[in-house]
Design a protein around this motif. Structure first.
Motif, PDB file in Angstrom:
ATOM      1  N   GLN A 112     -11.679 105.423 -32.748  1.00 24.67           N
ATOM      2  CA  GLN A 112     -10.245 105.656 -32.758  1.00 24.67           C
ATOM      3  C   GLN A 112     -10.163 105.586 -31.569  1.00 24.67           C
ATOM      4  O   GLN A 112      -9.028 105.092 -30.467  1.00 24.67           O
ATOM      5  CB  GLN A 112     -10.283 106.624 -33.409  1.00 24.67           C
ATOM      6  CG  GLN A 112      -8.036 106.751 -32.696  1.00 24.67           C
ATOM      7  CD  GLN A 112      -7.691 108.154 -34.449  1.00 24.67           C
ATOM      8  OE1 GLN A 112      -6.939 108.475 -34.244  1.00 24.67           O
ATOM      9  NE2 GLN A 112      -8.892 108.447 -35.200  1.00 24.67           N
ATOM     10  N   ARG A 140     -13.785 117.526 -23.809  1.00 22.22           N
ATOM     11  CA  ARG A 140     -13.434 118.278 -23.261  1.00 22.22           C
ATOM     12  C   ARG A 140     -12.244 119.402 -24.468  1.00 22.22           C
ATOM     13  O   ARG A 140     -11.870 119.951 -24.175  1.00 22.22           O
ATOM     14  CB  ARG A 140     -12.694 118.370 -21.671  1.00 22.22           C
ATOM     15  CG  ARG A 140     -12.429 116.886 -21.934  1.00 22.22           C
ATOM     16  CD  ARG A 140     -10.643 116.317 -22.431  1.00 22.22           C
ATOM     17  NE  ARG A 140      -9.894 115.970 -22.322  1.00 22.22           N
ATOM     18  CZ  ARG A 140      -8.908 115.527 -22.815  1.00 22.22           C
ATOM     19  NH1 ARG A 140      -8.670 115.931 -23.920  1.00 22.22           N
ATOM     20  NH2 ARG A 140      -7.681 115.283 -21.839  1.00 22.22           N
ATOM     21  N   VAL A 166     -14.968 112.638 -34.645  1.00 26.59           N
ATOM     22  CA  VAL A 166     -15.360 112.569 -33.516  1.00 26.59           C
ATOM     23  C   VAL A 166     -14.966 113.826 -33.148  1.00 26.59           C
ATOM     24  O   VAL A 166     -15.156 115.458 -33.055  1.00 26.59           O
ATOM     25  CB  VAL A 166     -15.127 111.675 -32.274  1.00 26.59           C
ATOM     26  CG1 VAL A 166     -15.326 112.841 -31.434  1.00 26.59           C
ATOM     27  CG2 VAL A 166     -16.087 110.450 -32.923  1.00 26.59           C
ATOM     28  N   GLN A 167     -13.310 114.829 -32.970  1.00 26.02           N
ATOM     29  CA  GLN A 167     -12.892 115.964 -32.400  1.00 26.02           C
ATOM     30  C   GLN A 167     -12.982 116.717 -33.362  1.00 26.02           C
ATOM     31  O   GLN A 167     -13.335 118.225 -33.241  1.00 26.02           O
ATOM     32  CB  GLN A 167     -11.557 115.319 -32.959  1.00 26.02           C
ATOM     33  CG  GLN A 167     -11.360 114.525 -31.254  1.00 26.02           C
ATOM     34  CD  GLN A 167     -11.682 115.100 -30.378  1.00 26.02           C
ATOM     35  OE1 GLN A 167     -11.690 116.261 -30.055  1.00 26.02           O
ATOM     36  NE2 GLN A 167     -11.722 114.687 -28.729  1.00 26.02           N
ATOM     37  N   ASP A 189     -10.626 116.754 -44.953  1.00 27.41           N
ATOM     38  CA  ASP A 189      -9.825 115.420 -43.966  1.00 27.41           C
ATOM     39  C   ASP A 189      -9.682 115.006 -45.469  1.00 27.41           C
ATOM     40  O   ASP A 189     -10.065 114.674 -46.640  1.00 27.41           O
ATOM     41  CB  ASP A 189     -11.492 114.666 -43.657  1.00 27.41           C
ATOM     42  CG  ASP A 189     -11.249 113.963 -43.115  1.00 27.41           C
ATOM     43  OD1 ASP A 189     -11.527 113.827 -41.612  1.00 27.41           O
ATOM     44  OD2 ASP A 189     -10.495 112.514 -43.308  1.00 27.41           O
ATOM     45  N   ASN A 194     -16.015 112.057 -45.254  1.00 26.32           N
ATOM     46  CA  ASN A 194     -16.394 112.559 -43.402  1.00 26.32           C
ATOM     47  C   ASN A 194     -16.316 114.215 -43.708  1.00 26.32           C
ATOM     48  O   ASN A 194     -16.988 114.351 -42.530  1.00 26.32           O
ATOM     49  CB  ASN A 194     -14.920 112.827 -42.839  1.00 26.32           C
ATOM     50  CG  ASN A 194     -14.588 110.948 -42.706  1.00 26.32           C
ATOM     51  OD1 ASN A 194     -15.416 110.076 -43.250  1.00 26.32           O
ATOM     52  ND2 ASN A 194     -13.408 110.014 -41.907  1.00 26.32           N
ATOM     53  N   CYS A 254      -4.320 119.300 -31.790  1.00 21.68           N
ATOM     54  CA  CYS A 254      -4.377 118.322 -30.286  1.00 21.68           C
ATOM     55  C   CYS A 254      -3.433 116.958 -30.367  1.00 21.68           C
ATOM     56  O   CYS A 254      -4.241 116.099 -30.199  1.00 21.68           O
ATOM     57  CB  CYS A 254      -5.919 118.492 -30.483  1.00 21.68           C
ATOM     58  SG  CYS A 254      -7.481 119.229 -30.618  1.00 21.68           S
ATOM     59  N   ASN A 321      -2.367 121.306 -26.959  1.00 22.62           N
ATOM     60  CA  ASN A 321      -2.904 120.859 -25.839  1.00 22.62           C
ATOM     61  C   ASN A 321      -3.112 118.811 -26.444  1.00 22.62           C
ATOM     62  O   ASN A 321      -3.821 118.453 -27.664  1.00 22.62           O
ATOM     63  CB  ASN A 321      -4.117 121.341 -26.035  1.00 22.62           C
ATOM     64  CG  ASN A 321      -4.048 122.857 -25.683  1.00 22.62           C
ATOM     65  OD1 ASN A 321      -3.296 123.353 -25.054  1.00 22.62           O
ATOM     66  ND2 ASN A 321      -5.059 123.801 -26.625  1.00 22.62           N
ATOM     67  N   ILE A 322      -2.227 118.944 -25.421  1.00 24.57           N
ATOM     68  CA  ILE A 322      -2.320 117.271 -25.480  1.00 24.57           C
ATOM     69  C   ILE A 322      -3.254 116.176 -25.185  1.00 24.57           C
ATOM     70  O   ILE A 322      -3.258 115.357 -25.331  1.00 24.57           O
ATOM     71  CB  ILE A 322      -0.256 116.879 -24.899  1.00 24.57           C
ATOM     72  CG1 ILE A 322       0.287 117.087 -25.756  1.00 24.57           C
ATOM     73  CG2 ILE A 322      -1.194 115.410 -24.147  1.00 24.57           C
ATOM     74  CD1 ILE A 322       2.086 116.434 -25.274  1.00 24.57           C
TER      75      ILE A 322
HETATM   76  N1  LIG Z   1      -5.396 116.754 -27.602  1.00 21.70           N
HETATM   77  C1  LIG Z   1      -6.246 115.508 -26.207  1.00 21.70           C
HETATM   78  O1  LIG Z   1      -6.740 116.153 -26.408  1.00 21.70           O
HETATM   79  C2  LIG Z   1      -6.813 114.742 -28.031  1.00 21.70           C
HETATM   80  C3  LIG Z   1      -8.420 114.517 -27.492  1.00 21.70           C
HETATM   81  C4  LIG Z   1      -8.554 113.071 -28.895  1.00 21.70           C
HETATM   82  C5  LIG Z   1      -8.064 112.811 -29.238  1.00 21.70           C
HETATM   83  N2  LIG Z   1      -7.016 113.454 -29.698  1.00 21.70           N
HETATM   84  C6  LIG Z   1      -6.885 113.191 -30.555  1.00 21.70           C
HETATM   85  O2  LIG Z   1      -7.371 113.422 -32.168  1.00 21.70           O
HETATM   86  C7  LIG Z   1      -7.239 112.644 -33.327  1.00 21.70           C
HETATM   87  C8  LIG Z   1      -8.501 112.188 -33.675  1.00 21.70           C
HETATM   88  O3  LIG Z   1      -9.602 111.450 -33.119  1.00 21.70           O
HETATM   89  P1  LIG Z   1     -10.798 111.052 -33.797  1.00 21.70           P
HETATM   90  O4  LIG Z   1     -11.557 110.150 -32.168  1.00 21.70           O
HETATM   91  O5  LIG Z   1     -11.644 112.648 -33.980  1.00 21.70           O
HETATM   92  O6  LIG Z   1     -10.779 110.093 -34.338  1.00 21.70           O
HETATM   93  P2  LIG Z   1     -11.437 110.029 -35.707  1.00 21.70           P
HETATM   94  O7  LIG Z   1     -11.176 108.732 -36.691  1.00 21.70           O
HETATM   95  O8  LIG Z   1     -13.245 110.286 -35.708  1.00 21.70           O
HETATM   96  O9  LIG Z   1     -11.500 111.365 -36.524  1.00 21.70           O
HETATM   97  C9  LIG Z   1      -9.634 111.446 -37.769  1.00 21.70           C
HETATM   98  C10 LIG Z   1     -10.765 111.898 -39.271  1.00 21.70           C
HETATM   99  O10 LIG Z   1      -9.213 112.316 -39.784  1.00 21.70           O
HETATM  100  C11 LIG Z   1      -8.634 111.719 -40.547  1.00 21.70           C
HETATM  101  N3  LIG Z   1      -7.609 112.212 -41.115  1.00 21.70           N
HETATM  102  C12 LIG Z   1      -7.055 111.061 -41.171  1.00 21.70           C
HETATM  103  N4  LIG Z   1      -5.466 111.071 -41.481  1.00 21.70           N
HETATM  104  C13 LIG Z   1      -5.603 112.328 -42.576  1.00 21.70           C
HETATM  105  C14 LIG Z   1      -5.061 113.335 -42.899  1.00 21.70           C
HETATM  106  N5  LIG Z   1      -3.700 113.017 -42.956  1.00 21.70           N
HETATM  107  N6  LIG Z   1      -5.357 114.653 -43.699  1.00 21.70           N
HETATM  108  C15 LIG Z   1      -6.391 114.388 -43.430  1.00 21.70           C
HETATM  109  N7  LIG Z   1      -7.461 113.588 -42.339  1.00 21.70           N
HETATM  110  C16 LIG Z   1      -7.352 113.160 -42.177  1.00 21.70           C
HETATM  111  C17 LIG Z   1      -9.990 110.913 -40.932  1.00 21.70           C
HETATM  112  O11 LIG Z   1     -10.816 110.367 -41.867  1.00 21.70           O
HETATM  113  C18 LIG Z   1     -11.100 110.748 -39.356  1.00 21.70           C
HETATM  114  O12 LIG Z   1     -12.057 111.584 -40.286  1.00 21.70           O
HETATM  115  C19 LIG Z   1      -6.156 111.112 -32.672  1.00 21.70           C
HETATM  116  O13 LIG Z   1      -5.010 111.374 -33.219  1.00 21.70           O
HETATM  117  C20 LIG Z   1      -6.463 111.400 -31.044  1.00 21.70           C
HETATM  118  O14 LIG Z   1      -5.890 110.541 -30.409  1.00 21.70           O
HETATM  119  C21 LIG Z   1      -6.667 114.866 -29.098  1.00 21.70           C
END
Ligand SMILES: NC(=O)c1ccc[n+]([C@@H]2O[C@H](COP(=O)([O-])OP(=O)(O)OC[C@H]3O[C@@H](n4cnc5c(N)ncnc54)[C@H](O)[C@@H]3O)[C@@H](O)[C@H]2O)c1
Length: 350
Positions: A112, A140, A166-167, A189, A194, A254, A321-322
């Motif tokens: 993603q 981070r 990942v997060q 999740d 996952n 996040c 935290n954006i």
């Molecule tokens: N604030 C920040 O600094 C920051 C930094 C990086 C990523 N993010 C955000 O964090 C989010 C996740 O990123 P990632 O890299 O972990 O993505 P990812 O695709 O690895 O993981 C997302 C997870 O969320 C689950 N999911 C999706 N919709 C859902 C719902 N309605 N209910 C429950 N679970 C749900 C998915 O099944 C998946 O396991 C993204 O929106 C990304 O933009 C924010």
């Protein structure tokens, strides 16, 4: 807001410039670091917490320059952000170019979040390194949530994570290092596999029991501190209802509050954000459609001790935290410094 460097900082820039000249032909060469090389040179969880603490302290004490991110949006719910920052105390200066395509995992089997990070020599502006930024972002972000949790709710015994990608996995790894009295972690999740993968990935590293919540409501009922990293949408999903939330909880999203009923921010006794400017910018772009709640202070101010943060056990606190570039640049600079020292990465012509 521009930041004027002190005499000591100017001397440090000169010293760094001289060091870089001994390693690279400036203006003709850069160091290229793949994701694997970033990981090899990179800080571990404890070191990352230290680096992000330093970055947030600089932010809280206004020792930085960081304009709000600008972006492009080729499809609905997709964004690219340019995130520059200058953190003189860490000799960090550059920009992150990061993409978020929520449908990538499902439609293309690709992550993603992907991106690159460029670092510059502060003395001359010359680019000195280009590296993967996905791993840096993956490290981070949970580091900041965990530092915020430690500052706002240090005695929490329970933590809940929405989203196990990942997060989410990173958050579970980091939170156990920051909340010393943690007894149980709840995860949730939409994709059960996952949750299983998260548990498998942190096995041996996280000794706190991890419980798969049967529903979002169960997670909220059982946790003092919670975070969410699922997807980011302009229209909030409102999965977590305001009736489920109670006094004394700490919510650290996040995801621009996508997962939560926006009313929760208004009910909160304190609404803290990593960057007021960034939150206002996103509000202008159509996120937070009900408008931002009144902002108490910035996360960096709490971490730096400039603002007290929680002052009563019964306060409901939301800390959104954006993601801010001061964290990325400080991490990137630390990785670059170590890679140069250890001969990791490839020197490429510029
Ligand atoms: N604030 C920040 O600094 C920051 C930094 C990086 C990523 N993010 C955000 O964090 C989010 C996740 O990123 P990632 O890299 O972990 O993505 P990812 O695709 O690895 O993981 C997302 C997870 O969320 C689950 N999911 C999706 N919709 C859902 C719902 N309605 N209910 C429950 N679970 C749900 C998915 O099944 C998946 O396991 C993204 O929106 C990304 O933009 C924010």
């Amino acid at each position: 807001m521009a930041y004027e460097a002190t005499k000591d900082q100017l001397e440090a820039f000169q010293k760094e410039h001289d060091y870089l000249k001994s390693k690279l032909e400036l203006g003709k060469e850069i160091l290229w670091l793949t994701q694997e090389e970033c990981i090899k040179a990179g800080p571990d969880v404890a070191e990352t917490l230290g680096l992000i603490h330093k970055a947030m302290e600089a932010h809280g004490k206004k020792r930085y320059e960081m304009p709000a991110k600008i972006g492009i949006h080729p499809y609905e719910d997709v964004f690219y952000h340019a995130m520059p920052a200058y953190v003189p105390d860490s000799l960090a200066c550059g920009v992150k170019w990061i993409e978020c395509y929520p449908r990538n995992p499902k439609d293309f089997g690709l992550p993603q979040t992907t991106g690159l990070l460029i670092l510059n020599d502060i003395m001359t502006g010359i680019p000195v390194a280009v590296m993967d930024s996905a791993w840096i972002t993956a490290m981070r972000t949970p580091a900041l949530t965990s530092l915020a949790a430690a500052a706002l709710h240090p005695d929490a015994k329970t933590f809940g994570m929405f989203g196990c990608g990942v997060q989410g996995t990173g958050h579970v790894r980091y939170i156990v290092k920051a909340l010393k009295e943690l007894e149980k972690i709840y995860i949730y999740d939409v994709r059960s596999e996952n949750m299983d993968r998260l548990i498998q990935e942190v096995e041996g590293e996280v000794s706190v029991p991890i419980v798969k919540a049967a529903s979002p409501e169960e997670l909220v009922a059982n946790c003092e501190v919670m975070s969410s990293a699922t997807i980011i949408l302009r229209d909030p999903l409102k999965v977590v209802k305001k009736e489920w939330v109670r006094k004394g909880q700490t919510i650290i999203p996040c995801d621009l509050n996508t997962f939560w009923d926006p009313e929760i921010c208004r009910m909160a006794d304190k609404y803290i954000v990593d960057s007021k400017e960034e939150h206002k910018l996103f509000e202008g772009m159509g996120y937070f459609p009900d408008g931002l709640a009144p902002i108490t202070c910035e996360t960096g101010e709490v971490i730096a001790g400039v603002h007290p943060g929680r002052t009563d056990r019964e306060e409901l606190i939301v800390c959104s935290n954006i993601g801010i570039s001061v964290c990325d640049m400080v991490m990137g600079q630390a990785i670059f410094a170590r890679a140069l020292e250890q001969g990791i990465g490839r020197i490429l012509p510029l």
